[in-house]
Write a protein that holds these residues in place. Structure first.
Motif, PDB file in Angstrom:
ATOM      1  N   MET A  64     -37.963 -26.508  12.968  1.00  0.00           N
ATOM      2  CA  MET A  64     -38.595 -26.517  12.771  1.00  0.00           C
ATOM      3  C   MET A  64     -39.129 -27.215  11.442  1.00  0.00           C
ATOM      4  O   MET A  64     -38.276 -26.720  10.174  1.00  0.00           O
ATOM      5  CB  MET A  64     -39.876 -25.376  12.543  1.00  0.00           C
ATOM      6  CG  MET A  64     -41.490 -25.372  12.463  1.00  0.00           C
ATOM      7  SD  MET A  64     -42.556 -24.041  12.833  1.00  0.00           S
ATOM      8  CE  MET A  64     -42.018 -23.858  14.759  1.00  0.00           C
ATOM      9  N   ILE A  65     -39.618 -28.439  10.641  1.00  0.00           N
ATOM     10  CA  ILE A  65     -39.764 -28.756   9.578  1.00  0.00           C
ATOM     11  C   ILE A  65     -41.479 -27.986   8.941  1.00  0.00           C
ATOM     12  O   ILE A  65     -42.502 -28.200   9.611  1.00  0.00           O
ATOM     13  CB  ILE A  65     -39.978 -30.415   9.374  1.00  0.00           C
ATOM     14  CG1 ILE A  65     -41.030 -31.207  10.134  1.00  0.00           C
ATOM     15  CG2 ILE A  65     -38.563 -30.927  10.061  1.00  0.00           C
ATOM     16  CD1 ILE A  65     -41.053 -32.070  10.481  1.00  0.00           C
ATOM     17  N   GLY A  66     -41.159 -28.500   7.724  1.00  0.00           N
ATOM     18  CA  GLY A  66     -42.720 -27.672   6.917  1.00  0.00           C
ATOM     19  C   GLY A  66     -42.139 -27.696   5.103  1.00  0.00           C
ATOM     20  O   GLY A  66     -41.443 -27.877   5.013  1.00  0.00           O
ATOM     21  N   GLU A  71     -42.141 -28.215  -1.155  1.00  0.00           N
ATOM     22  CA  GLU A  71     -40.279 -28.500  -0.977  1.00  0.00           C
ATOM     23  C   GLU A  71     -40.385 -28.460   0.509  1.00  0.00           C
ATOM     24  O   GLU A  71     -40.211 -27.785   1.139  1.00  0.00           O
ATOM     25  CB  GLU A  71     -39.658 -27.603  -1.447  1.00  0.00           C
ATOM     26  CG  GLU A  71     -38.198 -27.466  -1.090  1.00  0.00           C
ATOM     27  CD  GLU A  71     -37.757 -27.967  -2.004  1.00  0.00           C
ATOM     28  OE1 GLU A  71     -36.328 -29.232  -1.602  1.00  0.00           O
ATOM     29  OE2 GLU A  71     -37.518 -28.449  -3.097  1.00  0.00           O
ATOM     30  N   PRO A  72     -39.835 -29.920   1.153  1.00  0.00           N
ATOM     31  CA  PRO A  72     -39.993 -30.122   2.187  1.00  0.00           C
ATOM     32  C   PRO A  72     -38.717 -29.271   2.941  1.00  0.00           C
ATOM     33  O   PRO A  72     -37.496 -29.488   2.628  1.00  0.00           O
ATOM     34  CB  PRO A  72     -39.919 -31.587   2.554  1.00  0.00           C
ATOM     35  CG  PRO A  72     -39.038 -32.023   1.437  1.00  0.00           C
ATOM     36  CD  PRO A  72     -39.403 -31.190   0.268  1.00  0.00           C
ATOM     37  N   LYS A  73     -38.884 -29.096   4.121  1.00  0.00           N
ATOM     38  CA  LYS A  73     -37.537 -28.016   4.711  1.00  0.00           C
ATOM     39  C   LYS A  73     -37.432 -28.413   6.167  1.00  0.00           C
ATOM     40  O   LYS A  73     -38.430 -28.097   7.193  1.00  0.00           O
ATOM     41  CB  LYS A  73     -38.478 -26.208   3.995  1.00  0.00           C
ATOM     42  CG  LYS A  73     -38.810 -25.751   4.642  1.00  0.00           C
ATOM     43  CD  LYS A  73     -39.071 -24.532   4.194  1.00  0.00           C
ATOM     44  CE  LYS A  73     -40.578 -23.379   5.104  1.00  0.00           C
ATOM     45  NZ  LYS A  73     -40.471 -22.056   4.727  1.00  0.00           N
ATOM     46  N   VAL A  74     -36.326 -27.330   6.967  1.00  0.00           N
ATOM     47  CA  VAL A  74     -36.431 -27.407   8.229  1.00  0.00           C
ATOM     48  C   VAL A  74     -35.781 -26.338   8.587  1.00  0.00           C
ATOM     49  O   VAL A  74     -34.621 -25.736   7.501  1.00  0.00           O
ATOM     50  CB  VAL A  74     -34.943 -28.575   8.921  1.00  0.00           C
ATOM     51  CG1 VAL A  74     -33.753 -28.454   8.000  1.00  0.00           C
ATOM     52  CG2 VAL A  74     -34.619 -28.784  10.142  1.00  0.00           C
ATOM     53  N   THR A  82     -33.424 -21.765   6.570  1.00  0.00           N
ATOM     54  CA  THR A  82     -34.117 -22.797   6.020  1.00  0.00           C
ATOM     55  C   THR A  82     -33.563 -23.420   5.027  1.00  0.00           C
ATOM     56  O   THR A  82     -32.680 -23.147   4.556  1.00  0.00           O
ATOM     57  CB  THR A  82     -35.567 -22.724   5.221  1.00  0.00           C
ATOM     58  OG1 THR A  82     -35.846 -21.862   4.526  1.00  0.00           O
ATOM     59  CG2 THR A  82     -36.006 -22.137   6.716  1.00  0.00           C
ATOM     60  N   PHE A  83     -32.850 -24.999   5.310  1.00  0.00           N
ATOM     61  CA  PHE A  83     -33.115 -26.201   4.228  1.00  0.00           C
ATOM     62  C   PHE A  83     -33.674 -26.754   3.625  1.00  0.00           C
ATOM     63  O   PHE A  83     -34.358 -27.020   4.557  1.00  0.00           O
ATOM     64  CB  PHE A  83     -32.058 -27.198   5.117  1.00  0.00           C
ATOM     65  CG  PHE A  83     -30.573 -25.659   5.585  1.00  0.00           C
ATOM     66  CD1 PHE A  83     -29.524 -25.235   4.574  1.00  0.00           C
ATOM     67  CD2 PHE A  83     -30.988 -25.159   6.977  1.00  0.00           C
ATOM     68  CE1 PHE A  83     -29.091 -24.288   5.139  1.00  0.00           C
ATOM     69  CE2 PHE A  83     -29.834 -24.057   7.461  1.00  0.00           C
ATOM     70  CZ  PHE A  83     -28.840 -23.555   6.750  1.00  0.00           C
ATOM     71  N   ALA A  89     -29.807 -27.860   0.168  1.00  0.00           N
ATOM     72  CA  ALA A  89     -29.828 -26.452  -0.377  1.00  0.00           C
ATOM     73  C   ALA A  89     -30.212 -25.896   0.323  1.00  0.00           C
ATOM     74  O   ALA A  89     -31.830 -25.844   1.075  1.00  0.00           O
ATOM     75  CB  ALA A  89     -30.606 -25.737  -1.805  1.00  0.00           C
ATOM     76  N   CYS A  90     -30.452 -24.279   0.870  1.00  0.00           N
ATOM     77  CA  CYS A  90     -30.574 -23.419   1.537  1.00  0.00           C
ATOM     78  C   CYS A  90     -31.551 -22.820   0.664  1.00  0.00           C
ATOM     79  O   CYS A  90     -31.314 -22.241  -0.300  1.00  0.00           O
ATOM     80  CB  CYS A  90     -29.442 -22.389   1.643  1.00  0.00           C
ATOM     81  SG  CYS A  90     -29.729 -21.145   3.423  1.00  0.00           S
ATOM     82  N   LEU A  91     -32.756 -22.351   1.416  1.00  0.00           N
ATOM     83  CA  LEU A  91     -33.996 -21.959   0.694  1.00  0.00           C
ATOM     84  C   LEU A  91     -33.797 -20.860   1.004  1.00  0.00           C
ATOM     85  O   LEU A  91     -35.068 -20.493   0.689  1.00  0.00           O
ATOM     86  CB  LEU A  91     -35.044 -22.630   1.620  1.00  0.00           C
ATOM     87  CG  LEU A  91     -34.988 -24.339   0.657  1.00  0.00           C
ATOM     88  CD1 LEU A  91     -36.385 -25.065   1.447  1.00  0.00           C
ATOM     89  CD2 LEU A  91     -34.560 -23.828  -0.641  1.00  0.00           C
ATOM     90  N   SER A  92     -33.042 -19.980   2.360  1.00  0.00           N
ATOM     91  CA  SER A  92     -33.101 -18.671   2.338  1.00  0.00           C
ATOM     92  C   SER A  92     -32.120 -17.682   1.746  1.00  0.00           C
ATOM     93  O   SER A  92     -31.705 -16.545   2.057  1.00  0.00           O
ATOM     94  CB  SER A  92     -31.870 -18.740   3.753  1.00  0.00           C
ATOM     95  OG  SER A  92     -33.136 -19.644   5.171  1.00  0.00           O
TER      96      SER A  92
END
Length: 116
Positions: A64-66, A71-74, A82-83, A89-92
């Protein structure tokens, strides 16, 4: 002193109609699975490796993208790591990272720069 030359290598990945709006799909580019995302809500395209580094599964194109703070992430569809679609970069909060690629659309075709 050594000078390094970086050359862009744009490769045809697929037709833009093969990628769903606000979603992604996987394509094979030079033997590597690449996830391509048509982030219609932002008016942007992104490409990353399809391999989620967390559990080594080829699934990111189905994520899922958002956006978070613009910051756009998947998000991995299995474990929700999430990246960033811009930096990889890992956003988690984990040490994982994914490879990202520049994307361009020309005459309805999606091209990915695989020189990186």
């Amino acid at each position: 002193m050594t000078t390094e030359t970086i050359t862009e290598t744009w490769v045809l990945a697929c037709s833009s109609t093969q990628i769903p709006e606000n979603g992604g799909a996987c394509t094979l580019v030079n033997g590597e699975q690449i996830a391509i995302f048509n982030f219609t809500r932002r008016g942007e395209w992104f490409a990353t490796q399809n391999l989620c580094p967390h559990k080594q599964q080829m699934v990111l194109s189905r994520g899922m993208i958002g956006s978070t703070n613009d910051e756009p992430k998947v998000a991995c569809p299995f474990h929700k790591k999430t990246f960033s679609l811009q930096t990889g970069a890992c956003l988690s909060g984990d040490e994982y990272e994914i490879k990202t690629y520049p994307v361009k659309i020309e005459d309805g075709m999606v091209f990915v720069d695989v020189s990186m």
